[in-house]
Write a protein that holds these residues in place. Sequence first.
Motif, PDB file in Angstrom:
ATOM      1  N   GLN A   1       0.713  -1.161   0.049  1.00  0.00           N
ATOM      2  CA  GLN A   1       0.033   0.025  -0.228  1.00  0.00           C
ATOM      3  C   GLN A   1       0.896   1.375   0.018  1.00  0.00           C
ATOM      4  O   GLN A   1       1.713   1.522   0.732  1.00  0.00           O
ATOM      5  CB  GLN A   1      -0.829  -0.173   1.202  1.00  0.00           C
ATOM      6  N   VAL A   2       0.704   2.159  -1.109  1.00  0.00           N
ATOM      7  CA  VAL A   2       1.419   3.280  -1.161  1.00  0.00           C
ATOM      8  C   VAL A   2       0.628   4.484  -0.587  1.00  0.00           C
ATOM      9  O   VAL A   2      -0.584   4.582  -0.737  1.00  0.00           O
ATOM     10  CB  VAL A   2       1.753   3.428  -2.614  1.00  0.00           C
ATOM     11  N   GLN A   3       1.095   5.347   0.225  1.00  0.00           N
ATOM     12  CA  GLN A   3       0.555   6.510   1.037  1.00  0.00           C
ATOM     13  C   GLN A   3       1.096   7.870   0.199  1.00  0.00           C
ATOM     14  O   GLN A   3       2.249   7.752  -0.050  1.00  0.00           O
ATOM     15  CB  GLN A   3       0.608   6.434   2.330  1.00  0.00           C
ATOM     16  N   LEU A   4       0.306   8.555  -0.157  1.00  0.00           N
ATOM     17  CA  LEU A   4       0.594   9.986  -0.740  1.00  0.00           C
ATOM     18  C   LEU A   4       0.068  11.072   0.307  1.00  0.00           C
ATOM     19  O   LEU A   4      -0.721  10.999   0.836  1.00  0.00           O
ATOM     20  CB  LEU A   4      -0.199   9.939  -2.031  1.00  0.00           C
ATOM     21  N   VAL A   5       1.114  11.925   0.291  1.00  0.00           N
ATOM     22  CA  VAL A   5       0.750  13.264   1.063  1.00  0.00           C
ATOM     23  C   VAL A   5       0.960  14.251   0.146  1.00  0.00           C
ATOM     24  O   VAL A   5       2.339  14.667  -0.216  1.00  0.00           O
ATOM     25  CB  VAL A   5       1.614  13.210   2.470  1.00  0.00           C
ATOM     26  N   GLU A   6       0.192  15.262  -0.070  1.00  0.00           N
ATOM     27  CA  GLU A   6       0.438  16.551  -0.753  1.00  0.00           C
ATOM     28  C   GLU A   6       0.595  17.590  -0.012  1.00  0.00           C
ATOM     29  O   GLU A   6       0.244  17.708   1.314  1.00  0.00           O
ATOM     30  CB  GLU A   6      -0.971  16.678  -1.526  1.00  0.00           C
ATOM     31  N   CYS A  22       4.043  16.258  -3.726  1.00  0.00           N
ATOM     32  CA  CYS A  22       3.533  15.056  -3.412  1.00  0.00           C
ATOM     33  C   CYS A  22       4.454  13.904  -2.943  1.00  0.00           C
ATOM     34  O   CYS A  22       5.216  13.459  -3.882  1.00  0.00           O
ATOM     35  CB  CYS A  22       2.505  14.501  -4.403  1.00  0.00           C
ATOM     36  N   SER A  23       4.600  13.585  -1.724  1.00  0.00           N
ATOM     37  CA  SER A  23       5.603  12.602  -1.372  1.00  0.00           C
ATOM     38  C   SER A  23       4.727  11.159  -1.088  1.00  0.00           C
ATOM     39  O   SER A  23       3.788  11.102  -0.550  1.00  0.00           O
ATOM     40  CB  SER A  23       6.127  12.919  -0.166  1.00  0.00           C
ATOM     41  N   ALA A  24       5.567  10.170  -1.820  1.00  0.00           N
ATOM     42  CA  ALA A  24       5.003   8.841  -1.709  1.00  0.00           C
ATOM     43  C   ALA A  24       5.913   7.995  -0.502  1.00  0.00           C
ATOM     44  O   ALA A  24       6.733   8.168  -0.410  1.00  0.00           O
ATOM     45  CB  ALA A  24       5.066   7.995  -2.977  1.00  0.00           C
ATOM     46  N   SER A  25       4.977   7.087  -0.002  1.00  0.00           N
ATOM     47  CA  SER A  25       5.879   6.457   1.030  1.00  0.00           C
ATOM     48  C   SER A  25       7.055   5.303   0.564  1.00  0.00           C
ATOM     49  O   SER A  25       7.674   4.535   1.326  1.00  0.00           O
ATOM     50  CB  SER A  25       4.785   5.518   1.788  1.00  0.00           C
ATOM     51  N   GLY A  26       6.740   5.239  -0.986  1.00  0.00           N
ATOM     52  CA  GLY A  26       7.759   4.428  -1.389  1.00  0.00           C
ATOM     53  C   GLY A  26       7.703   4.616  -3.091  1.00  0.00           C
ATOM     54  O   GLY A  26       7.029   5.460  -3.561  1.00  0.00           O
ATOM     55  N   TYR A  27       8.486   3.817  -3.874  1.00  0.00           N
ATOM     56  CA  TYR A  27       8.712   3.980  -5.046  1.00  0.00           C
ATOM     57  C   TYR A  27       7.370   3.488  -5.761  1.00  0.00           C
ATOM     58  O   TYR A  27       6.949   2.481  -5.444  1.00  0.00           O
ATOM     59  CB  TYR A  27       9.914   3.309  -5.617  1.00  0.00           C
ATOM     60  N   TYR A 113      -4.133   4.692  -6.233  1.00  0.00           N
ATOM     61  CA  TYR A 113      -3.409   5.559  -4.673  1.00  0.00           C
ATOM     62  C   TYR A 113      -3.884   6.773  -4.978  1.00  0.00           C
ATOM     63  O   TYR A 113      -3.264   7.345  -5.733  1.00  0.00           O
ATOM     64  CB  TYR A 113      -2.084   4.868  -4.663  1.00  0.00           C
ATOM     65  N   TRP A 114      -4.303   7.134  -3.885  1.00  0.00           N
ATOM     66  CA  TRP A 114      -4.555   8.747  -3.978  1.00  0.00           C
ATOM     67  C   TRP A 114      -4.318   9.310  -2.618  1.00  0.00           C
ATOM     68  O   TRP A 114      -4.399   8.889  -1.564  1.00  0.00           O
ATOM     69  CB  TRP A 114      -6.307   8.971  -4.309  1.00  0.00           C
ATOM     70  N   GLY A 115      -3.835  10.641  -2.580  1.00  0.00           N
ATOM     71  CA  GLY A 115      -3.825  11.656  -1.687  1.00  0.00           C
ATOM     72  C   GLY A 115      -4.877  12.313  -1.095  1.00  0.00           C
ATOM     73  O   GLY A 115      -6.138  12.096  -1.629  1.00  0.00           O
ATOM     74  N   GLN A 116      -4.919  13.024  -0.025  1.00  0.00           N
ATOM     75  CA  GLN A 116      -5.949  13.701   0.641  1.00  0.00           C
ATOM     76  C   GLN A 116      -6.287  14.810  -0.313  1.00  0.00           C
ATOM     77  O   GLN A 116      -7.724  15.306  -0.032  1.00  0.00           O
ATOM     78  CB  GLN A 116      -5.590  14.125   2.072  1.00  0.00           C
ATOM     79  N   GLY A 117      -5.714  15.411  -1.150  1.00  0.00           N
ATOM     80  CA  GLY A 117      -6.050  16.645  -1.683  1.00  0.00           C
ATOM     81  C   GLY A 117      -5.587  17.785  -0.951  1.00  0.00           C
ATOM     82  O   GLY A 117      -5.433  17.903  -0.076  1.00  0.00           O
ATOM     83  N   THR A 118      -5.375  18.638  -1.997  1.00  0.00           N
ATOM     84  CA  THR A 118      -4.904  20.133  -1.231  1.00  0.00           C
ATOM     85  C   THR A 118      -5.561  21.149  -2.323  1.00  0.00           C
ATOM     86  O   THR A 118      -5.847  21.031  -3.561  1.00  0.00           O
ATOM     87  CB  THR A 118      -3.600  20.070  -1.439  1.00  0.00           C
ATOM     88  N   GLN A 119      -6.331  22.022  -1.801  1.00  0.00           N
ATOM     89  CA  GLN A 119      -7.278  23.133  -2.223  1.00  0.00           C
ATOM     90  C   GLN A 119      -6.214  24.179  -2.882  1.00  0.00           C
ATOM     91  O   GLN A 119      -5.512  24.644  -2.251  1.00  0.00           O
ATOM     92  CB  GLN A 119      -8.158  23.868  -1.412  1.00  0.00           C
ATOM     93  N   VAL A 120      -6.554  24.581  -4.197  1.00  0.00           N
ATOM     94  CA  VAL A 120      -5.815  25.633  -4.965  1.00  0.00           C
ATOM     95  C   VAL A 120      -7.126  26.705  -5.344  1.00  0.00           C
ATOM     96  O   VAL A 120      -8.106  26.075  -6.117  1.00  0.00           O
ATOM     97  CB  VAL A 120      -5.220  25.185  -6.179  1.00  0.00           C
ATOM     98  N   THR A 121      -6.724  27.918  -4.743  1.00  0.00           N
ATOM     99  CA  THR A 121      -8.072  28.939  -5.024  1.00  0.00           C
ATOM    100  C   THR A 121      -7.398  29.998  -5.749  1.00  0.00           C
ATOM    101  O   THR A 121      -6.264  30.588  -5.054  1.00  0.00           O
ATOM    102  CB  THR A 121      -8.706  29.242  -3.774  1.00  0.00           C
ATOM    103  N   VAL A 122      -7.743  30.415  -6.685  1.00  0.00           N
ATOM    104  CA  VAL A 122      -7.098  31.463  -7.730  1.00  0.00           C
ATOM    105  C   VAL A 122      -8.180  32.659  -7.913  1.00  0.00           C
ATOM    106  O   VAL A 122      -9.444  32.400  -8.415  1.00  0.00           O
ATOM    107  CB  VAL A 122      -6.897  30.933  -9.099  1.00  0.00           C
TER     108      VAL A 122
END
Length: 124
Positions: A1-6, A22-27, A113-122
């Motif tokens: 299981q790969v974890q992703l953090v944005e 975005c950092s992955a817990s592994g390759y 595999y998905w990260g939790q998301g990060t909001q971008v507002t322009v």
Amino acid sequence: QVQLVESGGGSVQAGGSLRLSCSASGYIHCMGWFRQVPGKEREGVAGINAGGGTLYPADSVKGRFTISRDSAKNTVYLQMNSLKPEDTAMYYCAADYPPCTVAGGTKLRTYNYWGQGTQVTVSS
């Protein structure tokens, strides 16, 4: 299981820049960025494979967004320049094993595999 953090989302005025990380817990071979606005379908923004090959399925970001990766750090970046109000969305990092693309290499595959998301507002 790969974890992703944005990280790296936020608010910016039109014409400004943001850099998402975005950092992955592994390759993992395939990494990409998707975005979604409430009520609309998720859109593939950019993808990159282990060899550094890139794909920008969304015509609206070509020439403004750049995806890159640091394989030693299992990290992928999305540099977003000349941001427009229509770029406002929740941005998600996603990853998976090959194949990275579908439709003859013109679209990003739906990654597992998905990260939790990060909001971008322009703002205009």
